[in-house]
Design a protein around this motif. Sequence first.
Motif, PDB file in Angstrom:
ATOM      1  N   TYR A  98     -35.782 -45.059  68.545  1.00 59.32           N
ATOM      2  CA  TYR A  98     -34.688 -44.405  67.830  1.00 59.32           C
ATOM      3  C   TYR A  98     -35.203 -43.800  66.531  1.00 59.32           C
ATOM      4  N   GLU A  99     -34.588 -42.717  66.127  1.00 56.45           N
ATOM      5  CA  GLU A  99     -34.876 -42.149  64.818  1.00 56.45           C
ATOM      6  C   GLU A  99     -33.629 -41.475  64.267  1.00 56.45           C
ATOM      7  N   SER A 100     -33.594 -41.322  62.941  1.00 62.51           N
ATOM      8  CA  SER A 100     -32.447 -40.699  62.291  1.00 62.51           C
ATOM      9  C   SER A 100     -32.553 -39.183  62.402  1.00 62.51           C
ATOM     10  N   VAL A 101     -31.408 -38.536  62.575  1.00 62.55           N
ATOM     11  CA  VAL A 101     -31.337 -37.089  62.692  1.00 62.55           C
ATOM     12  C   VAL A 101     -30.622 -36.484  61.494  1.00 62.55           C
ATOM     13  N   LEU A 102     -29.616 -37.190  61.005  1.00 56.13           N
ATOM     14  CA  LEU A 102     -28.754 -36.615  59.976  1.00 56.13           C
ATOM     15  C   LEU A 102     -28.159 -37.738  59.140  1.00 56.13           C
ATOM     16  N   VAL A 103     -28.007 -37.494  57.839  1.00 55.88           N
ATOM     17  CA  VAL A 103     -27.343 -38.431  56.934  1.00 55.88           C
ATOM     18  C   VAL A 103     -26.097 -37.744  56.384  1.00 55.88           C
ATOM     19  N   LEU A 104     -24.953 -38.382  56.576  1.00 59.57           N
ATOM     20  CA  LEU A 104     -23.700 -37.839  56.067  1.00 59.57           C
ATOM     21  C   LEU A 104     -23.144 -38.774  55.004  1.00 59.57           C
ATOM     22  N   HIS A 105     -22.782 -38.210  53.856  1.00 57.87           N
ATOM     23  CA  HIS A 105     -22.275 -39.004  52.746  1.00 57.87           C
ATOM     24  C   HIS A 105     -20.752 -39.077  52.810  1.00 57.87           C
ATOM     25  N   SER A 106     -20.233 -40.289  52.690  1.00 60.21           N
ATOM     26  CA  SER A 106     -18.789 -40.487  52.756  1.00 60.21           C
ATOM     27  C   SER A 106     -18.419 -41.659  51.868  1.00 60.21           C
ATOM     28  N   LYS A 107     -17.980 -41.373  50.653  1.00 61.04           N
ATOM     29  CA  LYS A 107     -17.628 -42.439  49.720  1.00 61.04           C
ATOM     30  C   LYS A 107     -16.326 -43.113  50.147  1.00 61.04           C
ATOM     31  N   GLY A 108     -16.198 -44.373  49.747  1.00 56.49           N
ATOM     32  CA  GLY A 108     -14.956 -45.082  49.991  1.00 56.49           C
ATOM     33  C   GLY A 108     -14.858 -45.764  51.332  1.00 56.49           C
ATOM     34  N   MET A 109     -15.966 -45.862  52.079  1.00 52.57           N
ATOM     35  CA  MET A 109     -15.937 -46.544  53.367  1.00 52.57           C
ATOM     36  C   MET A 109     -16.186 -48.035  53.158  1.00 52.57           C
ATOM     37  N   GLY A 110     -15.471 -48.853  53.904  1.00 50.38           N
ATOM     38  CA  GLY A 110     -15.655 -50.283  53.746  1.00 50.38           C
ATOM     39  C   GLY A 110     -15.194 -51.063  54.958  1.00 50.38           C
ATOM     40  N   LEU A 111     -15.427 -52.371  54.897  1.00 53.31           N
ATOM     41  CA  LEU A 111     -14.975 -53.299  55.931  1.00 53.31           C
ATOM     42  C   LEU A 111     -14.100 -54.351  55.277  1.00 53.31           C
ATOM     43  N   ALA A 112     -13.028 -54.731  55.993  1.00 51.94           N
ATOM     44  CA  ALA A 112     -12.096 -55.739  55.492  1.00 51.94           C
ATOM     45  C   ALA A 112     -11.677 -56.643  56.640  1.00 51.94           C
ATOM     46  N   PHE A 113     -11.208 -57.832  56.313  1.00 49.47           N
ATOM     47  CA  PHE A 113     -10.652 -58.732  57.312  1.00 49.47           C
ATOM     48  C   PHE A 113      -9.312 -58.193  57.799  1.00 49.47           C
ATOM     49  N   GLY A 114      -9.032 -58.384  59.091  1.00 53.89           N
ATOM     50  CA  GLY A 114      -7.775 -57.934  59.660  1.00 53.89           C
ATOM     51  C   GLY A 114      -6.896 -59.090  60.110  1.00 53.89           C
ATOM     52  N   PHE A 115      -5.562 -58.932  59.941  1.00 51.67           N
ATOM     53  CA  PHE A 115      -4.596 -59.982  60.252  1.00 51.67           C
ATOM     54  C   PHE A 115      -3.366 -59.358  60.914  1.00 51.67           C
ATOM     55  N   ARG A 116      -2.573 -60.198  61.579  1.00 53.36           N
ATOM     56  CA  ARG A 116      -1.277 -59.744  62.072  1.00 53.36           C
ATOM     57  C   ARG A 116      -0.374 -59.421  60.884  1.00 53.36           C
ATOM     58  N   GLU A 117       0.523 -58.510  61.110  1.00 51.79           N
ATOM     59  CA  GLU A 117       1.416 -58.064  60.040  1.00 51.79           C
ATOM     60  C   GLU A 117       2.275 -59.204  59.492  1.00 51.79           C
ATOM     61  N   ASP A 118       2.569 -60.188  60.329  1.00 51.13           N
ATOM     62  CA  ASP A 118       3.413 -61.305  59.887  1.00 51.13           C
ATOM     63  C   ASP A 118       2.602 -62.435  59.263  1.00 51.13           C
ATOM     64  N   ASN A 119       1.325 -62.209  58.999  1.00 45.87           N
ATOM     65  CA  ASN A 119       0.453 -63.242  58.446  1.00 45.87           C
ATOM     66  C   ASN A 119      -0.032 -62.845  57.051  1.00 45.87           C
ATOM     67  N   LYS A 120       0.908 -62.343  56.246  1.00 45.56           N
ATOM     68  CA  LYS A 120       0.561 -61.825  54.928  1.00 45.56           C
ATOM     69  C   LYS A 120       0.001 -62.913  54.003  1.00 45.56           C
ATOM     70  N   GLU A 121       0.537 -64.136  54.120  1.00 46.02           N
ATOM     71  CA  GLU A 121       0.072 -65.214  53.248  1.00 46.02           C
ATOM     72  C   GLU A 121      -1.412 -65.477  53.448  1.00 46.02           C
ATOM     73  N   LEU A 122      -1.850 -65.561  54.708  1.00 48.39           N
ATOM     74  CA  LEU A 122      -3.270 -65.789  54.972  1.00 48.39           C
ATOM     75  C   LEU A 122      -4.089 -64.594  54.489  1.00 48.39           C
ATOM     76  N   ARG A 123      -3.595 -63.378  54.699  1.00 46.12           N
ATOM     77  CA  ARG A 123      -4.308 -62.178  54.209  1.00 46.12           C
ATOM     78  C   ARG A 123      -4.509 -62.254  52.705  1.00 46.12           C
ATOM     79  N   ASP A 124      -3.460 -62.634  51.987  1.00 46.82           N
ATOM     80  CA  ASP A 124      -3.562 -62.686  50.527  1.00 46.82           C
ATOM     81  C   ASP A 124      -4.561 -63.750  50.079  1.00 46.82           C
ATOM     82  N   ARG A 125      -4.605 -64.874  50.772  1.00 45.75           N
ATOM     83  CA  ARG A 125      -5.566 -65.915  50.421  1.00 45.75           C
ATOM     84  C   ARG A 125      -6.999 -65.435  50.665  1.00 45.75           C
ATOM     85  N   PHE A 126      -7.222 -64.727  51.744  1.00 46.32           N
ATOM     86  CA  PHE A 126      -8.547 -64.160  52.002  1.00 46.32           C
ATOM     87  C   PHE A 126      -8.908 -63.136  50.924  1.00 46.32           C
ATOM     88  N   SER A 127      -7.942 -62.301  50.539  1.00 46.71           N
ATOM     89  CA  SER A 127      -8.219 -61.292  49.511  1.00 46.71           C
ATOM     90  C   SER A 127      -8.610 -61.943  48.195  1.00 46.71           C
TER      91      SER A 127
END
Length: 290
Positions: A98-127
Amino acid sequence: MKKILLVMTLIISLLSASYALEKRVIILGMLEKLNSTEEKFSEDWQKSFAPNNELLEVRVKFYSNLNALQMALNAGEINHIVLPEPVADYLMNQNPEYESVLVLHSKGMGLAFGFREDNKELRDRFSTAVTEMRDDWTLSALEGMYIASPGKSTPNPVEFAKFKDAPTIRAAVTGDLPPIDFMADDGTPAGFSTAVLAEVGKRLGVNVELMNIESGARSAAIASGRADVVFWYEIVKDSDNQPDIPDGVIVSEPYYEWEKFIHLRKKIDKGGKWSWNIFDKDFLDFFIHN
């Protein structure tokens, strides 16, 4: 003879002009976005990253896991695979073809934990835990240990604290974003993902039970109740457009961020030497000269 040469020259010129005006199609392979379609994401990607030229068309194909993505590249179904910088670096260190062909810059990309919408309390504790880990440099230390030199060494096993009579949280990991979300050769979760989850579990005083899924099954694992939290959803900070976060899913504060996407392709062997193939040379010329 001169007339024949003139006619041949004219034909070659016309053919070259026709080829130069031919629309180029670039097929990019990516891990599946859970709140978009291939058609919609292709359109968004073209607007955000492609050069302003009507002769270039970008098409995106989604794959549910990293192995399927690599197989598609090896089979020639796609021209390049597009991944966050550390994941691309990991694959290049693990796969010399494998080798790189192109580098694209994109600010503001990240990864976060995901939860069910009804599990806000656990989400807030993780945050809260993520914020504390960022402020006391724990996240920075874990990045240094597990992400700074991707693919050059095997991560050490991670031990989870055990709390008597404490609740157990089921966390889904995929192994589809090494070295961030990593699986060892025997299928055991390891590396940065397990280290972050172990630290969060310790700070929250809960036991963490890991389960393996492919990235395309993240939302299904949450919706079915099989998982309380999914290790990663891709987020775009300060944007209303979230291609990877479907309705019914809420996310924590991001625990990892990056600014570069890398295009990878397979090297072409010509006479024992690796070199650019015609398609990628034209692709590069197209970006430089148009």
